[in-house]
Design a protein around this motif. Structure first.
Motif: not given
Length: 247
Positions: A14, A50, A57
């Motif tokens: 992320y 994200a 995701d």
């Protein structure tokens, strides 16, 4: 073996997610490097923003790829090891739990010397990250009792920096975020806070790959086990000021 033939392990992490992954640095970036090294592959890091939902995701970075052509990766790190999430995503395998995360309140003991429960923060300025679990919990706590004094920041790290400069009295955030910024500063104390909507035990994070990639699952699980048993995983977390909590 397909992954060995490729010579590369593509790991999705992320973006803007300190202390785990931000600007190609962090705990998950170090874990990605260590996993690739254990398996004997070159690391290819795929940082991504994200989405609103972890299911998105998983689709974008694990089994399908983003519609803009980014991904999928071989493995996504920092995935909640959650039964419901597993049931909703039959195309992925979520496994290899490596850390238990919790939400905690950290306060400036010079301003709030005593803490019994959340009521101890009545009238105090509390920082949270926007669009986070901490923000939802703090804004909704006790029918919005604290809402007027909740200050919203773009990241938890930013809120914690404002705590350090004295602009805030406390911050509600993930324990790892707190530890990485404050680094055991004696002026700040971390406390457990009870919320009806969240278990105080927190949640466990692991990794995800395509369901049918059995060989890669075994390689990554074995590599993770080695990182834990050798103490290397603990050292990775400690490097960033965070205490590893084994699931």
């Amino acid at each position: 073996m397909k992954i060995k033939q490729s010579g590369t392990l593509k790991v999705a992490v992320y973006k803007d997610f300190a202390p785990y992954s931000a600007n190609d640095e962090g705990i998950d970036v170090d874990i990605a490097n260590a996993l690739a090294k254990k398996i004997g592959l070159t690391l290819s890091l795929l940082p991504f923003q994200a989405r609103d939902d972890v299911n998105d995701d998983l689709r974008d970075m694990v089994w399908k790829g983003h519609y803009l052509g980014y991904g999928p990766a071989d493995v996504l790190l920092h995935v909640p090891v959650d039964r419901r999430l597993m049931a909703e995503n039959d195309k992925v395998e979520i496994f290899a739990p490596y850390h238990r995360e919790t939400i905690r309140l950290v306060r400036d003991i010079r301003k709030v010397p005593d803490f019994e429960n959340l009521d101890s923060m009545t009238g105090k300025k509390i920082g949270v990250e926007k669009l986070s679990m901490s923000a939802v919990l703090m804004l909704g706590a006790e029918d919005g009792k604290f809402r007027e004094n909740v200050k919203i920041y773009s990241t938890a790290a930013e809120a914690l920096e404002h705590l350090k400069t004295g602009e805030l009295d406390g911050v509600l955030a993930a324990r790892s975020e707190i530890e990485s910024v404050l680094r055991n500063d004696p002026n700040f104390q971390i406390s457990k806070v009870e919320f009806q909507r969240l278990s105080s035990a927190g949640w466990v994070v692991g990794m995800a790959v395509k369901k049918d990639d059995v060989e890669l699952i075994k390689l990554l699980q074995d590599a993770t086990n080695e990182l834990v048993s050798s103490g290397e995983m603990t050292k990775i977390f400690a490097k960033h000021g965070v205490q590893l909590v084994t699931p």
